[in-house]
Design an enzyme around this catalytic site. Structure first.
Site, PDB file in Angstrom:
ATOM      1  N   TYR A 170      -2.796  -0.339  10.297  1.00 62.03           N
ATOM      2  CA  TYR A 170      -3.117  -1.748  10.304  1.00 62.03           C
ATOM      3  C   TYR A 170      -4.349  -2.141  11.027  1.00 62.03           C
ATOM      4  O   TYR A 170      -5.312  -3.026  11.370  1.00 62.03           O
ATOM      5  CB  TYR A 170      -2.402  -3.107   9.889  1.00 62.03           C
ATOM      6  CG  TYR A 170      -2.032  -2.584   8.313  1.00 62.03           C
ATOM      7  CD1 TYR A 170      -2.158  -2.751   6.784  1.00 62.03           C
ATOM      8  CD2 TYR A 170      -0.655  -2.944   8.478  1.00 62.03           C
ATOM      9  CE1 TYR A 170      -1.248  -2.743   5.728  1.00 62.03           C
ATOM     10  CE2 TYR A 170       0.540  -2.524   7.731  1.00 62.03           C
ATOM     11  CZ  TYR A 170      -0.274  -2.607   6.339  1.00 62.03           C
ATOM     12  OH  TYR A 170       0.257  -2.142   4.807  1.00 62.03           O
ATOM     13  N   ILE A 219       0.942  -1.261   0.060  1.00 63.38           N
ATOM     14  CA  ILE A 219       0.609  -0.205  -0.211  1.00 63.38           C
ATOM     15  C   ILE A 219       0.808   1.809   0.504  1.00 63.38           C
ATOM     16  O   ILE A 219       1.809   1.287   1.285  1.00 63.38           O
ATOM     17  CB  ILE A 219      -0.754   0.146   1.158  1.00 63.38           C
ATOM     18  CG1 ILE A 219      -2.209  -1.201   1.467  1.00 63.38           C
ATOM     19  CG2 ILE A 219      -1.478   1.250   1.968  1.00 63.38           C
ATOM     20  CD1 ILE A 219      -2.749  -0.587   2.306  1.00 63.38           C
ATOM     21  N   ASN A 223       8.418  -0.476  11.357  1.00 62.17           N
ATOM     22  CA  ASN A 223       6.898   1.089  10.867  1.00 62.17           C
ATOM     23  C   ASN A 223       6.045   0.501  10.988  1.00 62.17           C
ATOM     24  O   ASN A 223       4.549   0.009  10.838  1.00 62.17           O
ATOM     25  CB  ASN A 223       6.895  -0.227   9.081  1.00 62.17           C
ATOM     26  CG  ASN A 223       6.291   1.349   7.963  1.00 62.17           C
ATOM     27  OD1 ASN A 223       5.618   2.030   8.497  1.00 62.17           O
ATOM     28  ND2 ASN A 223       5.940   1.067   7.265  1.00 62.17           N
ATOM     29  N   GLU A 280       2.907  -8.337   5.521  1.00 63.97           N
ATOM     30  CA  GLU A 280       4.347  -8.376   6.206  1.00 63.97           C
ATOM     31  C   GLU A 280       4.404  -6.714   6.274  1.00 63.97           C
ATOM     32  O   GLU A 280       4.227  -6.668   5.203  1.00 63.97           O
ATOM     33  CB  GLU A 280       5.020  -9.271   5.355  1.00 63.97           C
ATOM     34  CG  GLU A 280       5.027 -10.901   6.114  1.00 63.97           C
ATOM     35  CD  GLU A 280       4.351 -11.977   5.172  1.00 63.97           C
ATOM     36  OE1 GLU A 280       3.873 -10.627   3.934  1.00 63.97           O
ATOM     37  OE2 GLU A 280       3.982 -12.630   4.782  1.00 63.97           O
ATOM     38  N   VAL A 303       0.829   5.352  -0.878  1.00 65.89           N
ATOM     39  CA  VAL A 303       0.066   7.058  -0.889  1.00 65.89           C
ATOM     40  C   VAL A 303       1.336   7.966  -1.952  1.00 65.89           C
ATOM     41  O   VAL A 303       2.443   8.106  -1.025  1.00 65.89           O
ATOM     42  CB  VAL A 303      -1.132   7.349   0.288  1.00 65.89           C
ATOM     43  CG1 VAL A 303      -1.383   8.965  -0.195  1.00 65.89           C
ATOM     44  CG2 VAL A 303      -1.608   6.411   0.365  1.00 65.89           C
TER      45      VAL A 303
END
Length: 135
Positions: A106, A62, A99, A94, A64
Site C-alpha cells: 500500500y 485483496i 502484515n 484497514e 492473489v
C-alpha cells in the site's frame, strides 16, 4: 486482464477468499455498495473487493492465488482501481499491523498511514491507510 467480476465467478472468488471466512454471494445480497475486480488469465489469479460509497472507496480485500504471488498482480489491481476512479475523493483500507508485506504494498502505491484502530482484529490493531485520488 483486469475487469469487474461477474456472478458466474462467485464460487471461484469465494475459494480464494476462504482464508478470510468471507462469502461473496452473501455479502452481495447485504451490501449495495460492494464491487470487485478480478485479474484473470484462464483462471482468476487475484481479486480486489471494495465498497464504492458515493465519492469514496473502501477496500475490503485483496488476495492473489498462492501460485501467482510476487508477480505484481496486487499492484496491477490497485492501479486499475485508482486509475478508474480519479473522480473519487479517496480510497481507504484497514490492514493488520503485523502484515508488513501488505503495508509495504500500500505504501508503494501511494497510501499513507492515517490512524491506528485498536483491537480491530480482536487482539490485533489495524492501521487505517488512505490514498487521495481526486480533488
Amino acid at each position: 486482464m483486469i475487469r469487474e467480476f461477474n456472478l458466474n465467478e462467485i464460487n471461484e472468488i469465494d475459494s480464494l477468499l476462504k482464508p478470510f471466512n468471507y462469502n461473496l454471494e452473501k455479502n452481495l445480497k447485504n451490501n449495495i455498495f460492494l464491487k470487485g475486480l478480478v485479474y484473470i488469465d484462464e483462471i482468476i489469479m487475484g481479486v480486489l473487493i471494495y465498497d464504492l460509497i458515493y465519492d469514496r472507496i473502501e477496500i475490503e480485500y485483496i488476495i492473489v492465488h498462492s501460485d501467482y504471488r510476487r508477480q505484481g498482480i496486487a499492484t496491477k489491481l490497485l492501479n486499475n482501481l485508482i486509475d478508474n476512479n480519479k473522480n473519487r475523493s479517496n480510497i481507504t483500507l484497514e490492514v493488520r499491523s503485523s502484515n508488513v508485506p501488505a503495508i509495504k504494498l500500500y505504501e508503494n502505491n501511494g497510501f499513507d498511514k492515517v490512524a491506528i484502530r485498536k483491537n480491530y482484529y480482536g487482539n490485533e490493531d489495524a492501521i487505517l491507510m488512505m490514498r487521495k485520488v481526486g480533488e
